[in-house]
Design an enzyme around this catalytic site. Structure first.
Site, mmCIF file in Angstrom:
data_model
loop_
_atom_site.group_PDB
_atom_site.id
_atom_site.type_symbol
_atom_site.label_atom_id
_atom_site.label_comp_id
_atom_site.label_asym_id
_atom_site.label_seq_id
_atom_site.Cartn_x
_atom_site.Cartn_y
_atom_site.Cartn_z
ATOM 1 N N ASP A 1 1.758 65.683 -2.816
ATOM 2 C CA ASP A 1 2.428 66.464 -1.778
ATOM 3 C C ASP A 1 1.440 66.732 -0.633
ATOM 4 O O ASP A 1 0.782 65.818 -0.156
ATOM 5 C CB ASP A 1 3.009 67.745 -2.380
ATOM 6 C CG ASP A 1 3.965 68.472 -1.446
ATOM 7 O OD1 ASP A 1 5.140 68.087 -1.380
ATOM 8 O OD2 ASP A 1 3.529 69.429 -0.771
ATOM 9 N N TYR B 1 3.980 73.516 7.520
ATOM 10 C CA TYR B 1 4.980 72.557 8.004
ATOM 11 C C TYR B 1 5.052 72.590 9.528
ATOM 12 O O TYR B 1 5.092 71.541 10.184
ATOM 13 C CB TYR B 1 6.346 72.865 7.395
ATOM 14 C CG TYR B 1 6.445 72.493 5.945
ATOM 15 C CD1 TYR B 1 6.962 71.262 5.557
ATOM 16 C CD2 TYR B 1 6.002 73.360 4.947
ATOM 17 C CE1 TYR B 1 7.041 70.909 4.216
ATOM 18 C CE2 TYR B 1 6.074 73.029 3.612
ATOM 19 C CZ TYR B 1 6.590 71.797 3.245
ATOM 20 O OH TYR B 1 6.648 71.446 1.920
ATOM 21 N N HIS C 1 8.050 64.307 -8.383
ATOM 22 C CA HIS C 1 7.153 64.854 -7.364
ATOM 23 C C HIS C 1 6.002 65.666 -7.953
ATOM 24 O O HIS C 1 4.921 65.701 -7.376
ATOM 25 C CB HIS C 1 7.979 65.717 -6.418
ATOM 26 C CG HIS C 1 7.246 66.150 -5.188
ATOM 27 N ND1 HIS C 1 6.824 65.263 -4.220
ATOM 28 C CD2 HIS C 1 6.839 67.384 -4.770
ATOM 29 C CE1 HIS C 1 6.205 65.931 -3.252
ATOM 30 N NE2 HIS C 1 6.190 67.207 -3.568
#
EC number: 3.3.2.9
Length: 458
Positions: A232, A378, A435
């Site tokens: 990630d 982000y 993930h």
């Protein structure tokens, strides 16, 4: 007519030259830029800052009153809207399943909080100040026979994970075994703004800037050369460390390999026309058809658009709200482990993870009030200042490996990855896994990582 043909020929030649020049400009390798290794991210004026370079032991410890306040919030739960008839997780977290989890959290889990706290403290924790931020990390030194090589390793997590993701793989990495003549000394930081690491007070702490913080952390704990493993955000940040500090990184192993260059998407579209020319046919469905892959990405990245634009708004909704926090985080551990789990009433959460492990991770976000600061990365990652750096156009010669798990959110073929990872020495596909590989399949990830290290040790 001859004159017109000559004009047309000249026109086409000029257009071709312009296109070729643009192509050369867009694809030319870029150098490593000058880096500010001391950029200040703490509160207030940097002129008043004097960095405390000491390393202090840290312990996970919360008063009983904090836990009882949480129990009260889990008792006074608002009425949850029931799911539609016949709907599992297709509309998001199934509230019938959520009710069961909240009950377990409120009773069984919190009743044994002292046991969970002890578990979280099973490895040595520390904090140190770097670039204005108190950075938390786990540091595990192996106990090994004389003559065994000890290799420093930086483990990097992502969102909505934490250092908790690595609790099952750390013992494998730090214990000697017959299958290898080396063992690892492991450093596992909480990324800035995650868990017990302080969040930035300034704009701009992007993944590339976090890479500098992590490099400074490794220097602080005594390692100028080290290996990296990450997924990630940990994959992206690990990539950037291996790009910026190529003489310091001995090898980088990632379980979400991706790059973004002017050619990355055109190459994927070209490969989609005849995949067998670019990859082994048995792995075609890891990448294609692109329409299905993009459809899944669109379905699973609504959170990313919110957090890239309004991280503080959604953070305010979730902070101090254990019900919303659990639904928001645990939903990712369902569909990001396997998109087919959308069709299961229980979300498939306990197929690989225990409720205790999942709630440990949620508790880290809840107890540290770090959901807002964790999401700001982000916005920083998609800011124009970060995107224009085009870091993936800087080739890295560091030995690299990619572990590709079938249900990972996003995959790229090696033909694309090698534009940046010019020394991609290992790329393996796994028929299972998603993930959160370190937490879901720690032994599989461990074996792939050890095979990579063994190959470059030779």
């Amino acid at each position: 007519m001859g004159f017109m043909l000559r004009v047309l020929f000249v026109g086409i030649s000029l257009a071709t030259a312009v296109v070729f020049k643009q192509y050369r400009n867009l694809t030319a390798p870029m150098p490593v830029p000058d880096l500010n290794m001391k950029q200040y991210w703490g509160p207030g004026d940097v002129k008043q800052y004097r960095e405390d370079t000491s390393i202090k032991p840290f312990k996970v410890s919360y008063d009983a009153a904090v836990i009882e306040k949480l129990r009260g919030k889990l008792t006074d739960v608002p009425k949850l809207t029931p799911p539609l008839d016949g709907v599992a997780f297709e509309y998001g977290f199934n509230t019938n399943r959520l009710q069961d989890i909240l009950k377990y959290w409120r009773t069984t889990y919190l009743d044994k909080w002292s046991e969970r706290e002890k578990f979280l403290n099973k490895f040595p924790h520390f904090q140190t100040q770097i670039q204005g931020l108190n950075i938390h990390y786990i540091h595990v030194k192996p106990k090994v026979p004389a003559g065994t090589k000890v290799l420093p390793l930086l483990l990097l997590h992502g969102w909505p994970g934490s250092v908790r993701e690595f609790y099952d793989i750390i013992p494998l990495l730090t214990t000697s075994s017959k299958d290898k003549d080396f063992v690892f000394e492991v450093i596992v930081p909480s990324l800035p703004g995650y868990g017990w690491s302080q969040g930035s007070a300034k704009k701009g702490l992007s993944p590339s800037e976090v890479a500098i913080v992590m490099k400074n952390l490794m220097s602080r704990v005594g390692f100028e050369q080290f290996y990296i493993q990450g997924g990630d955000w940990g994959s992206l940040i690990g990539n950037y460390i291996a790009t910026y500090f190529q003489s310091n990184v001995l090898g980088v192993h990632l379980n979400m390999c991706s790059i973004m260059t002017p050619l990355s998407y055109p190459k994927m579209f070209l490969a989609a026309l005849k995949p067998s020319l670019f990859i082994d046919e048995q792995y075609t469905d890891f990448y294609f058809p692109l329409s299905a892959k993009f459809a899944n990405i669109i379905e699973e990245t609504g959170y990313m658009h919110i957090q890239s634009t309004k991280p503080d708004t959604i953070g305010t909704v979730l902070q101090g709200n254990p019900v919303g926090l659990a639904a928001y985080i645990l939903e990712k551990f369902s569909t990001w482990t396997n998109p087919a789990y959308r069709n299961l009433a229980d979300g498939g959460l306990e197929k690989y993870f225990s409720l205790d492990a999942l709630l440990d991770n949620v508790m880290i976000y809840y107890l540290t009030d770090s959901i807002t600061t964790s999401q700001r990365i982000y916005a920083e990652a998609f800011a124009s200042d970060e995107l224009k750096k085009e870091i993936d156009r800087i080739p890295t010669a560091v030995p690299a490996a990619c572990a590709k798990f079938r249900h990972e959110l996003f995959q790229q073929i090696d033909w694309v990855l090698k534009d940046h990872f010019t020394n991609l020495v290992q790329s393996n596909h796994f028929e299972d896994g998603g993930h959160f590989a370190a937490m879901q399949l720690p032994e599989v990830l461990y074996k792939d990582f050890v095979a990579f290290i063994a190959s470059i040790q030779k």
